[in-house]
Write an enzyme that holds these catalytic residues in place. Structure first.
Site, PDB file in Angstrom:
ATOM      1  N   GLU A  78       0.849  -1.204   0.000  1.00  0.00           N
ATOM      2  CA  GLU A  78       0.000   0.000   0.000  1.00  0.00           C
ATOM      3  C   GLU A  78       0.875   1.240   0.000  1.00  0.00           C
ATOM      4  O   GLU A  78       1.877   1.310   0.704  1.00  0.00           O
ATOM      5  CB  GLU A  78      -0.906  -0.003   1.238  1.00  0.00           C
ATOM      6  CG  GLU A  78      -2.049  -0.988   1.114  1.00  0.00           C
ATOM      7  CD  GLU A  78      -2.977  -0.980   2.326  1.00  0.00           C
ATOM      8  OE1 GLU A  78      -2.702  -0.245   3.295  1.00  0.00           O
ATOM      9  OE2 GLU A  78      -3.972  -1.710   2.282  1.00  0.00           O
ATOM     10  N   ASP A 107     -11.353   8.280 -21.801  1.00  0.00           N
ATOM     11  CA  ASP A 107     -11.275   6.861 -21.440  1.00  0.00           C
ATOM     12  C   ASP A 107     -10.876   6.112 -22.713  1.00  0.00           C
ATOM     13  O   ASP A 107     -11.702   5.861 -23.581  1.00  0.00           O
ATOM     14  CB  ASP A 107     -12.644   6.403 -20.924  1.00  0.00           C
ATOM     15  CG  ASP A 107     -12.662   4.914 -20.582  1.00  0.00           C
ATOM     16  OD1 ASP A 107     -11.696   4.207 -20.911  1.00  0.00           O
ATOM     17  OD2 ASP A 107     -13.673   4.471 -19.983  1.00  0.00           O
ATOM     18  N   LYS A 121      -6.702  -4.534 -23.538  1.00  0.00           N
ATOM     19  CA  LYS A 121      -7.412  -4.567 -24.826  1.00  0.00           C
ATOM     20  C   LYS A 121      -6.382  -4.396 -25.951  1.00  0.00           C
ATOM     21  O   LYS A 121      -5.510  -5.251 -26.081  1.00  0.00           O
ATOM     22  CB  LYS A 121      -8.541  -3.544 -24.810  1.00  0.00           C
ATOM     23  CG  LYS A 121      -9.590  -3.881 -23.725  1.00  0.00           C
ATOM     24  CD  LYS A 121     -10.768  -2.924 -23.671  1.00  0.00           C
ATOM     25  CE  LYS A 121     -11.691  -3.282 -22.519  1.00  0.00           C
ATOM     26  NZ  LYS A 121     -12.802  -2.313 -22.365  1.00  0.00           N
TER      27      LYS A 121
END
Ligand SMILES: *Cc1c(COP(=O)(O)O)cnc(C)c1O
Length: 419
Positions: free
Chosen positions: A55, A199, A228
Site C-alpha cells: 500500500e 477513457d 485490450k
C-alpha cells in the site's frame, strides 16, 4: 510454463484450464476488447510478486520490504510515461471500471454534473448508465451520436455543454469506430470550465503506436485498461497532468483501493516494453487495416455498418440488415467458432440483452498474424454462416475451416519478431 505443480495439485482445475487453452488455440476471437498476451506477460503475472503487500507508492509505502517492489512499479510508470507522453501515471487501478471510479472520485463530487456518451450509442456503463455507480452517484447528462452520420456531432456536444455547464466531459468509448475530436472536446470543456476526461480503454494500443490521436498531452486526465489493444495483463492505469498527480494518487489509494497487485504491475511493465518496440506500430497499423477490410467486405455483402465504416480496430454491424438480432448472430457465429459480442446500435429498438447489432474487433486475430487475405476469407465465412444458419452441415464445415486457419496462425509466444 509447464504448470507441473498445478497439474499434480489440482488436476480438476488444470483440466478446465487446458480446455480453455485448446478453445483459444482452435477458435477465432473477434471480440473487440480481447487480445492475446505474450508468454513474457503471462510469466510476469505468475511470479512471487503476488506475495507482497505494498500500500502506498514508490518511496512512500505503508509496509516494509518494498524496495524491490518500488523498482517494479517505477519501471511500469516510466515506460507508460514514455509510451503516452504522460506527465504523471498511476499504474495501480485494478481494472477499467475501478480506474474510472477513481477518476470521478479525484475530480468531482457526488451530484456533480458530467457529460458522457449514452451506452447504446457506444459509451461504457461507467460513463453514467443508470444501473452503474456512475449514473447513481453523479448527475450524468448523456450525449448521442448524430442520427444520420452515426458519428459524434461536436456541434451537438457543444450545445449540450453550454446548456448544462458540466463539471467534467467524458470522451472515449466502447463501441465507437471513429476517430475522436479531442481538440474540439478540449475547446468546449475550456469554454464551460469543465475537466476533460478521456477513457481510451479500447484504443490505447493504437494511440500508443501513433496510429490514432493521443488525448494524453491535451486532456486533464486519461484512463485506460491495459488488456485490450494495449495487449497487456487485465488491469488499468490513469494518466494525468502533473498538477493533478496528488489528487489522482490519493483517489486510487487510499480512496478506492488497498494494496496494488504487484505481479500484475510487473506484467504491465512488460507489455509497455513490448508496445514501445517498433513492431508494435506494425501491429497497430495492421489491426486497423484488417478492420477496414472487414468493414468493406461486409458492406459489399449487404451488411449495414454503423457510421459506414471504421477508423480503428472495431466495427458495429446492424444485423437487422440481415433480419437477425445481435444475439441470434452471436449464436450462429459461435457455432462456426468465431466469438463476437452482441451490441446495441444507436437508438436501438431492441432491448440490451437482445440488441440489434454485433461488434467485431480485429486486435486478437491480428496478434495471430492474420492479414487482408485471411480477413476476406473470414468475411465470406461469416456471410455464409448467416445465409445458411439452418444448415448444420454447412455450419460444421465452416467451423472446420475456421479451426484450420487458426491452427495455421497459432497464438504467438512472443511479439519480438512480429512481421
Ligand atoms: C472495457 C472498458 C472499460 C472497463 O474495463 P474493465 O476492465 O472491464 O472494468 C471502461 N471503459 C471503456 C470505454 C471500456 O471499453
Amino acid at each position: 510454463m509447464d504448470y507441473k505443480n498445478l497439474t499434480l495439485e489440482d488436476p480438476e482445475l488444470m483440466r478446465i484450464i487446458d480446455s480453455e487453452s485448446k478453445r483459444q488455440a482452435e477458435e477465432m476471437e473477434m471480440i473487440a476488447s480481447e487480445n492475446y498476451v505474450s508468454k513474457s506477460v503471462l510469466e510476469a503475472m505468475a511470479t512471487v510478486l503476488t506475495n507482497k503487500y505494498s500500500e502506498g507508492y514508490p518511496g512512500k509505502r505503508y509496509y516494509g520490504g518494498n524496495q524491490i517492489i518500488d523498482e517494479v512499479e517505477s519501471l511500469a510508470i516510466e515506460r507508460a510515461k514514455e509510451l503516452f507522453s504522460a506527465e504523471h501515471v498511476n499504474v495501480q487501478p485494478l481494472s477499467g471500471s475501478p480506474a474510472n471510479a477513481a477518476v470521478y472520485f479525484a475530480f468531482i463530487k457526488p451530484g456533480d454534473k458530467v457529460l458522457g456518451l449514452k451506452l447504446d450509442h457506444g459509451g461504457h456503463l461507467s460513463h453514467g448508465h443508470p444501473i452503474n455507480f456512475s449514473g447513481m452517484l453523479y448527475d450524468f447528462v448523456q450525449y448521442e451520436v448524430n442520427a444520420k452520420t452515426e458519428k459524434i456531432d461536436m456541434e451537438e456536444v457543444k450545445k449540450i455543454a453550454l446548456r448544462e455547464k458540466p463539471k467534467m466531459i467524458v470522451a472515449g468509448y466502447s463501441a465507437y469506430s471513429r476517430e475522436i475530436e479531442w481538440e474540439e472536446f478540449k475547446k468546449i470543456a475550456d469554454e464551460v470550465g469543465a475537466y476533460t476526461f478521456a477513457d481510451i480503454a479500447h484504443t490505447a494500443g493504437l494511440i500508443a503506436a501513433g496510429e490514432m490521436n493521443n488525448p494524453v498531452p491535451l486532456f486533464d486526465v486519461v484512463s485506460t485498461t491495459t488488456h485490450k489493444t494495449l495487449r497487456g495483463p487485465r488491469g488499468a492505469m490513469i494518466m494525468c497532468k502533473k498538477e493533478y498527480a496528488k489528487q489522482v494518487d490519493r483517489a486510487v489509494f487510499p480512496g478506492m483501493q488497498g494494496g496494488p497487485h504487484d505481479h500484475i504491475n510487473a506484467a504491465k511493465a512488460v507489455a509497455f516494453k513490448e508496445a514501445l518496440e517498433d513492431n508494435f506500430k506494425d501491429y497497430a497499423k495492421q489491426t486497423i487495416k484488417n478492420a477496414k477490410v472487414l468493414a468493406s467486405e461486409l458492406t459489399a455483402k449487404g451488411y449495414k455498418i454503423i457510421s459506414g465504416g471504421t477508423d480503428n480496430h472495431l466495427l458495429v454491424v446492424d444485423m437487422t440488415s440481415k433480419n437477425l438480432t445481435g444475439k441470434e448472430a452471436e449464436t450462429i457465429l459461435d457455432r462456426i467458432g468465431i466469438s463476437v459480442s452482441r451490441s446495441t446500435i444507436p437508438n436501438d429498438p431492441n432491448p440490451p440483452m437482445n440488441p440489434s447489432g454485433v461488434r467485431f474487433g480485429t486486435p486478437a486475430i491480428t496478434t495471430r498474424g492474420m492479414k487482408e487475405d485471411e480477413i476476406k476469407r473470414i468475411a465470406a465465412w461469416i456471410d455464409s454462416a448467416i445465409a445458411n444458419k439452418q444448415k448444420i452441415e454447412v455450419l460444421e464445415s465452416i467451423r472446420g475451416e475456421v479451426k484450420k486457419l487458426c491452427l495455421e496462425f497459432p497464438i504467438p509466444d512472443s511479439f519480438c519478431h512480429f512481421d
